[in-house]
Structures are given as structure tokens and as C-alpha cells.
Design a protein around this motif. Structure first.
Motif, mmCIF file in Angstrom:
data_model
loop_
_atom_site.group_PDB
_atom_site.id
_atom_site.type_symbol
_atom_site.label_atom_id
_atom_site.label_comp_id
_atom_site.label_asym_id
_atom_site.label_seq_id
_atom_site.Cartn_x
_atom_site.Cartn_y
_atom_site.Cartn_z
ATOM 1 N N LEU A 386 1.386 -8.065 1.516
ATOM 2 C CA LEU A 386 2.923 -7.466 1.395
ATOM 3 C C LEU A 386 3.113 -6.285 1.723
ATOM 4 N N ALA A 387 2.283 -5.500 0.836
ATOM 5 C CA ALA A 387 2.274 -3.845 1.255
ATOM 6 C C ALA A 387 1.442 -3.419 2.303
ATOM 7 N N GLY A 388 0.497 -3.979 2.641
ATOM 8 C CA GLY A 388 -0.426 -3.566 3.484
ATOM 9 C C GLY A 388 -0.561 -3.893 4.910
ATOM 10 N N MET A 389 0.616 -4.957 5.407
ATOM 11 C CA MET A 389 0.572 -5.614 6.710
ATOM 12 C C MET A 389 0.582 -4.604 7.885
ATOM 13 N N GLN A 390 1.460 -3.688 7.617
ATOM 14 C CA GLN A 390 1.714 -2.304 8.669
ATOM 15 C C GLN A 390 0.401 -1.656 8.745
ATOM 16 N N TYR A 391 0.046 -1.355 7.460
ATOM 17 C CA TYR A 391 -1.344 -0.639 7.520
ATOM 18 C C TYR A 391 -2.574 -1.359 8.232
ATOM 19 N N LEU A 392 -2.705 -2.689 8.144
ATOM 20 C CA LEU A 392 -3.501 -3.330 8.638
ATOM 21 C C LEU A 392 -3.444 -3.258 10.268
ATOM 22 N N VAL A 440 -12.658 3.029 12.814
ATOM 23 C CA VAL A 440 -11.173 3.000 12.456
ATOM 24 C C VAL A 440 -10.842 2.925 10.977
ATOM 25 N N ILE A 441 -11.693 1.745 10.338
ATOM 26 C CA ILE A 441 -11.491 1.409 9.053
ATOM 27 C C ILE A 441 -11.631 2.776 8.074
ATOM 28 N N THR A 442 -12.688 3.273 7.999
ATOM 29 C CA THR A 442 -13.133 4.496 7.089
ATOM 30 C C THR A 442 -12.510 5.549 7.330
ATOM 31 N N ARG A 443 -11.899 5.789 8.518
ATOM 32 C CA ARG A 443 -10.973 6.970 8.830
ATOM 33 C C ARG A 443 -9.446 6.715 8.420
ATOM 34 N N SER A 444 -9.022 5.571 7.971
ATOM 35 C CA SER A 444 -7.757 5.248 7.710
ATOM 36 C C SER A 444 -7.283 5.461 6.364
ATOM 37 N N GLY A 445 -8.141 6.262 5.473
ATOM 38 C CA GLY A 445 -7.684 5.984 4.214
ATOM 39 C C GLY A 445 -6.087 6.677 3.922
ATOM 40 N N VAL A 446 -6.138 7.742 4.777
ATOM 41 C CA VAL A 446 -4.646 8.592 4.611
ATOM 42 C C VAL A 446 -3.462 7.779 4.877
ATOM 43 N N SER A 447 -3.642 6.448 5.638
ATOM 44 C CA SER A 447 -2.503 5.564 5.952
ATOM 45 C C SER A 447 -2.607 4.480 4.843
ATOM 46 N N CYS A 448 -3.525 4.192 3.985
ATOM 47 C CA CYS A 448 -3.358 3.304 2.892
ATOM 48 C C CYS A 448 -2.066 3.407 2.175
ATOM 49 N N PRO A 449 -1.304 2.184 1.983
ATOM 50 C CA PRO A 449 -0.057 2.482 1.138
ATOM 51 C C PRO A 449 -0.281 2.927 -0.134
ATOM 52 N N THR A 450 0.694 3.541 -0.977
ATOM 53 C CA THR A 450 0.618 4.092 -2.182
ATOM 54 C C THR A 450 0.432 3.013 -3.208
ATOM 55 N N VAL A 451 1.062 2.003 -3.071
ATOM 56 C CA VAL A 451 1.076 0.697 -3.983
ATOM 57 C C VAL A 451 -0.489 0.211 -4.045
ATOM 58 N N MET A 452 -1.012 -0.014 -2.973
ATOM 59 C CA MET A 452 -2.468 -0.368 -2.907
ATOM 60 C C MET A 452 -3.212 0.557 -3.379
ATOM 61 N N CYS A 453 -3.131 1.901 -3.093
ATOM 62 C CA CYS A 453 -4.065 3.020 -3.701
ATOM 63 C C CYS A 453 -3.780 2.905 -5.212
ATOM 64 N N ARG A 567 -1.277 11.608 -1.254
ATOM 65 C CA ARG A 567 -0.643 12.545 -0.324
ATOM 66 C C ARG A 567 0.965 12.339 0.160
ATOM 67 N N ASP A 568 1.599 13.176 0.585
ATOM 68 C CA ASP A 568 2.877 12.806 1.187
ATOM 69 C C ASP A 568 2.979 11.910 2.010
ATOM 70 N N PRO A 569 3.560 10.562 2.004
ATOM 71 C CA PRO A 569 3.682 9.758 3.174
ATOM 72 C C PRO A 569 3.943 9.948 4.447
ATOM 73 N N LYS A 570 4.816 11.076 4.353
ATOM 74 C CA LYS A 570 5.478 11.532 5.785
ATOM 75 C C LYS A 570 4.265 12.125 6.697
ATOM 76 N N SER A 571 3.112 12.661 6.087
ATOM 77 C CA SER A 571 2.050 13.223 6.601
ATOM 78 C C SER A 571 1.588 12.080 7.810
ATOM 79 N N VAL A 572 1.756 10.941 7.591
ATOM 80 C CA VAL A 572 1.392 9.678 8.650
ATOM 81 C C VAL A 572 2.489 9.585 9.665
#
Length: 834
Positions: A386-392, A440-453, A567-572
Motif C-alpha cells: 500500500l505505502a510502497g507501490m509508488q516507490y516500487l 537502482v535499488i541500493t541508491r533508492s533509500g532516500v525515496s523509501c516512504p516514511t511509513v516503511m522506514c 529526511r524531508d519528503p519534499k527532497s524527492v
């Protein structure tokens, strides 16, 4: 989009697995093979089609389809088509499941025989009809009866070859007569308003002496019927298409004259066909149809509050949410509505932290942490989905598309190598793809949704506290979800995660399998990775990645996504593709001179803008920034005599768009509304019809800038918590508790048994996790009381509806089999049980 009933909202959804077809008839040519695809239809409206499987009489599809159903329907139908390059695609056969029969096949693989399809059997829609019999005296003094047949309107007729120009023929038929009359043709509508009356003389025998018309002779009426046939006026030389018929015996006038009712159209009876049922082959399907009857929010307060307190209950195994996981046959059954409910109320992280900590405390070996299909793992899977589909999508989609388009040979199993292929070359191709996906996976940490983190942080802390001597457990606790259950399955089956529209071809599927296996092992941080492969060729290939830099990259990534400070989500800021596809749009009149015609365009929606272009990949012809979308609403069909239209309202004008079907229209309206929900200038009112010929069709206002005449719909809020209907999820949880009531009672017995008797346990009770029998018993008592109260409300609602509902009304036309079976069920329920 719920169907509103009095005091209740009804939600319908369907999840379908289209498996395979078997033993299709051979093609009547030398080749004998066919190129087949399968469509899913609500009645006759196509809402999904599979990819084409070429040169096969037993095609395997393996495709999944889910949709919210935005309207009423009678049949869920599946058609198998044979693609024909020279002519139109030809239908081989169909499976049509009546709505009331869907529960028979609920969530189990079933083989269905394909049935023959002909124009006379393909019907949908309903007709509003009025019959009136009156006694008249002719000029010669003879008494006769005149039958007035009034065709008022039709609804939901099928669209044939992109158009519907319906008319009706009305026939008074008997053993010795057949007198037909015809309405006018109504152009470009599948909801025609006719309101035409036709008169027929019902003659009498010579011996007839004048009586009241309520006492007419049986022999006349019993042998006569009114037949109404609906037709689509065709411009083609093949003639008009039959849309359905209804037959009403005149004896209905004995019960009431006039007689007025809605009727479902029926197929034409052409006598029994001598075709064997099995000569067209069969289709394997798995269908899950759900219908949620949702009351207003206050009805659910006791049960909902009990569930939401679950994270604070000590021990968590005594909570209502944990109990639901214990009694459900499949943990996922419980996980889906629980996670959605907790997400909606912002309580998902504390709840998952509580059940995860409890599971970690029960785990003896750090190597098996979160490896089972427990309630915890199923809840985290659902939360990530639910929270990560966009991130995926933003992380994997470009890489997956590249793999699908490149068609590079990556087979590294020596046994499977084709002639002329080089093992070294294939290994290098595969290594490059794995490197690309891993990167692409290991560089995507900054985009991971807050709920998942936040969830991963709680997993990491619980695991590190439980197994203090194992320094890697803080990583493996997180990697077992993010790599093993999130990224690897999406790479393996991208169509299930909407990364590709259909399942991939065999070669690409094999490449994705090899990439997924390697990524899974890279992310697992296991001590002897080569030994973790069953296949020796995979172990040999993995030597490419036996370098410290890969383990370091994984650990850095896991550290980032499981840190508590976010991080601030707006940085993505990169654009995220949300939806794309062909639709038809009306020219907006931006040019002073020019036709306001309709054109097919490729539409593309990101979190930044909504654009259209001639074809996929072209330069955009027009772009609407998301902040300029003031409202997204359906457009009434009468505006352009076109179905499935909606409008994207901007400051200067509205863009009118037609989607392919009702499901697609709903999906586009939902996603566009969601992405623009927080715009400051959103409208409160809008025009449900178009501005044509100098005025708005809805309110007749002449100014094109006149304020709207209808309130805008609420739409979907922009954040994930509010993108879920909490009452609907509580209703689903109630339904689950209700269906597993016997298990709840057994669990109560188990609590009582453990409270008073501490010896060996009865085997039937040992399946439940009960850490504190007294606390668990208390919760069970509250759950059973809450479920019982809701059961009474549902029963009362059914009783009230049963009293008010009229057979033959617009909602329940004559011929509505689901309503007939409902009446039968109600009549069988004893009064005291209601």
C-alpha cells in the motif's frame, strides 16, 4: 465509488486469475493453431484483455486482474477471441457467470466449459413498460378491448461496434395473429427515452355480450402476449442488430390494470441447439467477488475502537486484531483489512511494532527471523504494497522496461543453452542487468516512504535487542522484507505489481527469474551465498558479486531505510509516472478557428503534470500542471451521447475525455482527483454536463464562465491514510469475525480451559496463541458482543429493505434472478431468527 442505498453504501470488487484455456477447436486451415486472447466483461462491456498467446490450442495466460466495480451488472463474462489479421477478431466462445452464482466459485480454481456465442444470446439492459386494457365501443356498436402499450425508456443497452442507435418493435402475438409496430430510432444513446404508445385491438368472439373489462374471457387473454424487441439501427448492409427481447403475457392484466413495470431484456429463444457443450474447450478461472454493505460510521465505533486499541494491549496476543489473525484460515485474509484500517487511522506502525516484537520474542534462531507466513509478515507485506507501490514503480519500472525491450539472451544454465549461444556472453549480459537493478535499488533509500522506514526501524530494534550477539540480525530482519518480499517478487512477476501491462514472454520471464534470484541473495547477506543456491550454475555466476562493495552497498541501503530520523519528503522531486494509456479527448477550442472534434491520444499522468500526445513517446501536445486541476468529475452521457466520459476542469476551460470502459473511467477520475486534492483553488461546484450551443446543458446558464450548478464529489484525499475507507475495512473485519464465529467460541473455551487447568492441553485448542487466557477471554467477549450487534443491524436492514422493495421496480426489474433468490431466502428465514 459505492452504490448508495438508503442508509447504506454498497461496494463491489472482483479479483480474477485467468489461468489457461484447454482444447480449443482447431483453426480450419492447414496450420490448425490459433492466436488467442481472453477478455473480462461486465455484461458486454469489456474492462480487461490479456495478451495474445500465439500458435496454441491450449493457451496459458496466467494473468491477474482486480477492479472496483462502479455499477450494477448481471453477468461477469469471459470471451476467448482468435486474432485475425484480415478480418475482425472472431469469438471462439464465452463463460458467463451470473452475479448471484459468483459465491459458488469463490476463490477456487474452476474449469468452465466455453459456451457458444451468437447475436441472439448477447443481451443486457432493461425496459420500462406500461400496459393498459380498456373497453371501447366501435362506430358499429361492437364492443371490443383496446390494449395500449407504452414504451417509456430503456437503460444500459449494449454498445455495438462503437455505437448504439436503438429502436423497439412492439408485437401483439397470439396463435392466429402477429401485429407489429415500431418506435422512432434514438441516435447515439444506450439509455433511450421513447415514451411512445401503441394501440392494439383485442377482438372478441361473435357470441360476446358486453361485460366489465375486468371480466374478459380467459381464452382470449391467455393466448396473447406483448413482445418487445430492441434493435440497433445499423448503417451496414448486414441489417440491424438484435439487442434483446421481453415477452409479457396479457394475463398479467388480471392482477392489475394498468400494469407498469421494469423488465430485464432476455435472449431470443431459438429452440434447442444441438451443439455439444464441450466442443469449444474450457477455461480455468479463479474469481473472488466481494460485496461490502457499509453502514454509517457510528455503527462501527465499538468494534473499530476495540481493534485500534490492539497496539496498546498487553500482551498483544490478547488484542482484537491479533485474535482475528488467529481465527482466520489464511493470515492474509486478516492482514489486508487490518493494515488498511490501521493505516487510515495512523496506527499501523505501533501495531506492527507490537506484533513484530512479540514474534521476535518467540523466535529461537536468528536465521529464521520473520521467515514464516505469520500475521506479522503478512501485515508488513500488505503495508509495503500500500505505502510502497509508488516507490516500487519509480525505482524499478525503467529497469524492468529496459529488460523487456532488450531481449538479450541471459540463459546461464548449460542444459538450456540454445544452439549458437555463448555461455560467457550470456553471463556478461546477465551480470550487466543485475548490476543495473542492484544499483537502482541500493541508491533508492532516500525515496523509501516514511511509513516503511518507521516499520523497518522497529523490526531492526526488536531483532537487535533479542539477539544481541548476532551483529547481522539488525540487517537480515529488514532485508528479509525489502529484498525477499518486496523487490524480488516484483522483478519476478512485474505484471502483478503493474510494472508491465501483461505477463512477459518466456525468454524475458526466464531473465527476470535469474535477476530476481541474484538480487534476493545479494540482499540476504547470508554467510555462504554460493552455497545458498541449489543450482551449480547460479553458484558459479554469483562469484561475479562476491566482493565486499556489494555487501557494503546493501548495509548502507538498509541503514538508511531503517533509520528513525527521516529526511524531508519534499527532497524527492523527480516526476513519478502514475498512469498512462490511450483515451479519446474532445478538442478544447484553444484555436479561434477549428473543429471541436474527438481524437485518440496517449495520456500520461505524473505527480507534476497531466499531458497528452499523439502516440506513446511523442512530444506532448498539451500539458496541464497538477496545480491547475480544479476538479475531476464524470460528464453526463447526454452531453455528447458518449459513455464513460469525464472532465478535467482548468481555470479557463474543461478538457472532456472518454475512457475505454467504466472501470478505466473510474480509475482515471480517482487518480487525477487524488493527485490534485490539495490544490488550493479546487472548486466546490461544477457543471455535470457540457457547454454546447451557447449554454450549459445542465442548468441552461448562457455564460461559459457561470458558476457550477452541482456540488463537487468528495473524491479521494491525497495522503495514504485518508485514501482508505475506514468503515468499509471495519465492515470487512466484522464479516471475517462473523464467518469464523465457531472458532472464536472455541478460542473462548481454550481460554477457560487454560485459566482453570494448567495440565496438558486439548489438541483442538493448541492451534491458538494464548499468552494471557484471562485478558484474551475479556477481549473475545467484547469482539463477540460487537459482532452480534452489527449482525442485528444487518438483519434489521434486510427486513426493512425486503418490506420496501417492489419486484418490477427500476432497481429490481422482472427477470432479476438475484432478487428472486433473495425473496426465496427471506421467505425461508423463520420470523423469530430475524
Amino acid at each position: 465509488m459505492a452504490v448508495e442505498e438508503e442508509g447504506l453504501r454498497v461496494f463491489q470488487s472482483v479479483k480474477i486469475k485467468i489461468g489457461e484455456a484447454k482444447n480449443l477447436p482447431t483453426y480450419p486451415g492447414p496450420n490448425k493453431m490459433r492466436d488467442c486472447f481472453c477478455t473480462v466483461n461486465l455484461d458486454q462491456e469489456e474492462v480487461f484483455r490479456t495478451k495474445i498467446v500465439e500458435k496454441s490450442l491450449c493457451p496459458f495466460y496466467g494473468e491477474d486482474f482486480y477492479c472496483e466495480i462502479p455499477r450494477s451488472f448481471r453477468h461477469l463474462s469471459f470471451y476467448i477471441f482468435d486474432r485475425d489479421v484480415f478480418r475482425r477478431d472472431s469469438i471462439i466462445g464465452k463463460v458467463a457467470i451470473q452475479k448471484e452464482d459468483l459465491q459458488k466459485y469463490h476463490n477456487r480454481d474452476t474449469w468452465f466449459q466455453l459456451q457458444h456465442v451468437d447475436a441472439d444470446s448477447e443481451v443486457q439492459g432493461k425496459v420500462h413498460l406500461e400496459l393498459r386494457l380498456s373497453e371501447v365501443i366501435t362506430d358499429s356498436g361492437v364492443v371490443c378491448h383496446k390494449l395500449a402499450t407504452r414504451i417509456l425508456e430503456c437503460q444500459g443497452l449494449p454498445i455495438v461496434n462503437g455505437q448504439c442507435d436503438p429502436y423497439a418493435t412492439v408485437t401483439l402475438a397470439g396463435p392466429c395473429r402477429s401485429e407489429a409496430k415500431k418506435t422512432k430510432v434514438k441516435k447515439k444513446t444506450n439509455n433511450p427515452h421513447f415514451d411512445e404508445v401503441f394501440y392494439f385491438e383485442v377482438t372478441r368472439p361473435c357470441s360476446y355480450s358486453r361485460k366489465s373489462h375486468f371480466d374478459f374471457e380467459d381464452e382470449d387473454v391467455d393466448k396473447l402476449e406483448i413482445r418487445v424487441d430492441l434493435w440497433n439501427a445499423s448503417n451496414l448492409k448486414f441489417g440491424d442488430e438484435f439487442l434483446g427481447e421481453l415477452r409479457v403475457p396479457l394475463k398479467v392484466l388480471r392482477q392489475s390494470s394498468p400494469h407498469e413495470a421494469w423488465y430485464f431484456l432476455q435472449p431470443r429463444d431459438n429452440g434447442s441447439k444441438s451443439l455439444k457443450p464441450g466442443d469449444l474447450g474450457s477455461l480455468r478461472l479463479n474469481v473472488v467477488y466481494t460485496e461490502d454493505h457499509v453502514f454509517s460510521s457510528d455503527y462501527y465505533s465499538p468494534l473499530r475502537d476495540l481493534l485500534l486499541r490492539s497496539a496498546d494491549v498487553e500482551p498483544v496476543s490478547a488484542s482484537a486484531a491479533h485474535i482475528l489473525g488467529e481465527v482466520c484460515r489464511e493470515k492474509q485474509e486478516a492482514a489486508i483489512p487490518l493494515v488498511r484500517l490501521f493505516l487510515h487511522y495512523g496506527r499501523v506502525v505501533p501495531f506492527i511494532s507490537a506484533i513484530a516484537s512479540a514474534e521476535v520474542r518467540r523466535t529461537q534462531d536468528p536465521n529464521t527471523i520473520f521467515r514464516g507466513n505469520s500475521l506479522t509478515s503478512k501485515c508488513i507485506d500488505e503495508a509495503m504494497k500500500l505505502a510502497g507501490m509508488q516507490y516500487l514503480h519509480v525505482t524499478l519500472k525503467p529497469a524492468i522496461e529496459e529488460i523487456c525491450q532488450s531481449h538479450k539472451s541471459c540463459e546461464i544454465d548449460p542444459v538450456r543453452l540454445k544452439d549458437g549461444e555463448s555461455l560467457e556472453s550470456n553471463m556478461e549480459n546477465l551480470r550487466q542487468l543485475v548490476d543495473r537493478v542492484f544499483s537502482v535499488i541500493t541508491r533508492s533509500g532516500v525515496s523509501c516512504p516514511t511509513v516503511m522506514c518507521d516499520i523497518f526501524f522497529s523490526l531492526r530494534e526488536a531483532a537487535a535487542k533479542r539477539f544481541q550477539d548476532d551483529l547481522d540480525v539488525r540487517y537480515t530482519a529488514v532485508s528479509s522484507f525489502i529484498f525477499l518480499r518486496f523487490f524480488a517478487p516484483a522483478i519476478l512477476s512485474p505484471n502483478l505489481f503493474q510494472l508491465t501491462p501483461h505477463h512477459t514472454d518466456p525468454q524475458t520471464s526466464r531473465t527476470l527469474t535469474l535477476v530476481s534470484k541474484t538480487i534476493q541473495t545479494l540482499g540476504s547477506l547470508s554467510k555462504s551465498k554460493s552455497a545458498s543456491f541449489k543450482e551449480s550454475y547460479m553458484a558459479a555466476f554469483y562469484e561475479f558479486f562476491n566482493e565486499q562493495k556489494y555487501a557494503d552497498a546493501v548495509k548502507n541501503f538498509l541503514d538508511l531505510i531503517s533509520s528513525s530520523g527521516r529526511r524531508d519528503p519534499k527532497s524527492v522531486q523527480q516526476p513519478i509516472l502514475l498512469k498512462e494509456g490511450f483515451m479519446i479527448k474532445r478538442a478544447q477550442g484553444r484555436k479561434r478557428f477549428g473543429m471541436k472534434n474527438f481524437k485518440k491520444r496517449w495520456f500520461r499522468l505524473t505527480n507534476h503534470e497531466f499531458t497528452y500526445q499523439k502516440s506513446k513517446g511523442d512530444t506532448p501536445l498539451y500539458s496541464i500542471p497538477i496545480e491547475n486541476i480544479l476538479a475531476v468529475e464524470p460528464l453526463e452521457e447526454e452531453s455528447f451521447k458518449m459513455k464513460n466520459m469525464f472532465q478535467v476542469i482548468q481555470p479557463e476551460r474543461a478538457l472532456y475525455i472518454q475512457a475505454n470502459n467504466c472501470v478505466e473511467a473510474k480509475a482515471w477520475i480517482d487518480i487525477l482527483t487524488k493527485v490534485s486534492q490539495c490544490n488550493q483553488k479546487r472548486l466546490a461546484v461544477y457543471h455535470p454536463s457540457a457547454y454546447l450551443n451557447g449554454h450549459w446543458l445542465c442548468c441552461r446558464a448562457s455564460s461559459d464562465t457561470a458558476a457550477g450548478c452541482s456540488p463537487c464529489t468528495g473524491g479521494l484525499p491525497a495522503n495514504i491514510q485518508l485514501d482508505i475507507d475506514g468503515d468499509r475495512e471495519t465492515e470487512r473485519i466484522y464479516s471475517l469475525f462473523s464467518s469464523y464465529m465457531s472458532k472464536l467460541e472455541k478460542m473462548q473455551e481454550a481460554c477457560g480451559s487454560r485459566s482453570v487447568y494448567d495440565g496438558p492441553e486439548q489438541e483442538e485448542y493448541s492451534t491458538f496463541i494464548i499468552d494471557d487466557p484471562q485478558e484474551t477471554y475479556k477481549t473475545l467477549k467484547q469482539v463477540i458482543a460487537g459482532v452480534g450487534a452489527l449482525e442485528q443491524e444487518h438483519a434489521q436492514y434486510k427486513r426493512d429493505k425486503f418490506k420496501k422493495t417492489k419486484y418490477g421496480s427500476q432497481e429490481h426489474p422482472i427477470g432479476d434472478k438475484s432478487f428472486q433468490s433473495y425473496i426465496r431466502q427471506q421467505s425461508e428465514i423463520p420470523a423469530h431468527s430475524m
